[in-house]
Design a protein around this motif. Structure first.
Motif, mmCIF file in Angstrom:
data_model
loop_
_atom_site.group_PDB
_atom_site.id
_atom_site.type_symbol
_atom_site.label_atom_id
_atom_site.label_comp_id
_atom_site.label_asym_id
_atom_site.label_seq_id
_atom_site.Cartn_x
_atom_site.Cartn_y
_atom_site.Cartn_z
ATOM 1 N N LYS A 37 0.855 -1.173 0.080
ATOM 2 C CA LYS A 37 -0.051 0.261 0.098
ATOM 3 C C LYS A 37 0.817 1.245 0.144
ATOM 4 O O LYS A 37 1.705 1.259 0.795
ATOM 5 C CB LYS A 37 -0.903 0.031 1.098
ATOM 6 N N ASP A 39 -8.089 -6.000 8.295
ATOM 7 C CA ASP A 39 -8.657 -4.678 8.458
ATOM 8 C C ASP A 39 -7.736 -3.720 8.171
ATOM 9 O O ASP A 39 -6.599 -3.956 6.995
ATOM 10 C CB ASP A 39 -8.910 -4.622 10.049
ATOM 11 N N SER A 40 -7.786 -2.386 8.331
ATOM 12 C CA SER A 40 -7.332 -1.281 7.588
ATOM 13 C C SER A 40 -5.672 -1.360 8.267
ATOM 14 O O SER A 40 -5.005 -0.786 7.350
ATOM 15 C CB SER A 40 -7.601 -0.035 8.028
ATOM 16 N N ASN A 41 -5.190 -1.882 9.222
ATOM 17 C CA ASN A 41 -3.980 -2.042 9.720
ATOM 18 C C ASN A 41 -3.218 -3.349 9.198
ATOM 19 O O ASN A 41 -2.057 -3.570 9.627
ATOM 20 C CB ASN A 41 -4.000 -1.902 11.119
ATOM 21 N N GLY A 42 -3.945 -4.123 8.546
ATOM 22 C CA GLY A 42 -3.223 -5.549 7.941
ATOM 23 C C GLY A 42 -3.677 -6.580 8.849
ATOM 24 O O GLY A 42 -2.838 -7.632 8.675
ATOM 25 N N LYS A 43 -4.255 -6.588 9.807
ATOM 26 C CA LYS A 43 -4.386 -7.849 10.680
ATOM 27 C C LYS A 43 -5.516 -8.537 9.977
ATOM 28 O O LYS A 43 -6.835 -8.352 9.502
ATOM 29 C CB LYS A 43 -5.605 -7.115 11.957
ATOM 30 N N GLN A 77 -11.883 0.516 5.760
ATOM 31 C CA GLN A 77 -11.845 -0.241 6.934
ATOM 32 C C GLN A 77 -11.378 -1.629 6.798
ATOM 33 O O GLN A 77 -10.832 -2.429 7.457
ATOM 34 C CB GLN A 77 -13.103 -0.290 7.723
ATOM 35 N N LEU A 91 2.332 0.130 4.053
ATOM 36 C CA LEU A 91 1.701 -1.132 4.765
ATOM 37 C C LEU A 91 2.300 -2.121 3.726
ATOM 38 O O LEU A 91 2.282 -2.206 2.386
ATOM 39 C CB LEU A 91 0.224 -1.116 4.628
#
Length: 256
Positions: free
Chosen positions: A25, A81-85, A64, A36
């Motif tokens: 990203k 999710d948006s944080n890569g989880k 999201q 990311l």
């Protein structure tokens, strides 16, 4: 080897790399900056933190949720999710039994039929189209020559990952790419040619009342070579198809 290119509503650029088995990203608000990374460089795998030749990315409008088509080896869609989880992944069940109901308001009658799909596996999930208004994620199931639409789990997780619809046509043999036109409620599809069938573009309705209905087919005057990607511009006036052999971009005007 960059493969899939997507841009989210915030202008971030998402890139899949089939050689590195990763998704990147980039923040493009100023000088492009990597913000990311998903997957491990040059390490293929099928667990929560690895891919095997990922092909495409779809992102919700609010950023999201992120969906990754994985890909040439793993036959799955992975949701983050948006944080890569890692959140979950979608695969095809051996078969699926659903109750499909159609309401006829004039007669106040609801007709229901039991529909059983013998689904098989995804054979190269190659392209994604997220239709948030219907809470579905559609996948170009390349080697099966079809479009498979899953419940995307945006409104509720109770049916997330279940197959909601399959779009097929007798002349679609290899479905390379799909894109959603939210202004006209259409799905544009490009399919390669084989066994006497020429490569074509297809326009399907994604209106809830006529979902999956073929509206028209299209191609350049000189025919497609190997169409590999498709996108519609923001005002839904033009459709762009990227080809390989020959390496070119075809531009089509949308006629309503």
């Amino acid at each position: 080897m960059p493969h899939g290119l997507s841009v989210d509503k915030s202008g971030n650029l998402w890139l899949t790399d089939v050689a590195m088995h990763q998704v990147f990203k980039y923040d493009t608000s100023n000088i492009p900056q990597l913000v990311l990374t998903l997957g491990e460089s040059f390490v293929p795998g099928s667990d929560k933190s690895h891919f095997c030749k990922p092909t495409d990315v779809a992102i919700t409008n609010d950023g999201q949720f992120v969906y990754v088509a994985d890909g040439y080896c793993n036959e799955r869609i992975v949701k983050f999710d948006s944080n890569g989880k890692y959140l979950t992944e979608y695969k095809m069940p051996a078969n699926q039994r659903t109750l499909h109901c159609i309401s006829q308001t004039k007669q106040s009658v609801v007709h229901c039929i039991v529909r059983i799909w013998f689904l098989g596996q995804l054979l190269v999930p190659h392209s994604l189209a997220l239709i948030e208004s219907l809470d579905i994620l559609c996948v170009a199931d390349r080697e099966n020559g079809r479009v498979v639409c899953f419940d995307a789990g945006l409104d509720s997780q109770s049916n997330e990952g279940q197959v909601q619809s399959i779009i097929q046509h007798q002349t679609m043999k290899t479905v390379y790419a799909i894109t959603y036109d939210q202004n006209n409620e259409r799905l544009y599809v490009v399919s390669g040619g084989s066994s006497g069938n020429k490569a074509l573009g297809y326009t399907f309705s994604v209106d809830p009342e006529s979902f999956g209905l073929l509206l028209t087919t299209w191609k350049p005057v000189e025919n497609f070579g190997e169409p590999h990607d498709v996108v519609v511009n923001i005002n839904s006036r033009q459709v762009f198809v990227g080809e390989i052999r020959p390496n070119r971009i075809d531009v089509f005007n949308v006629i309503n």
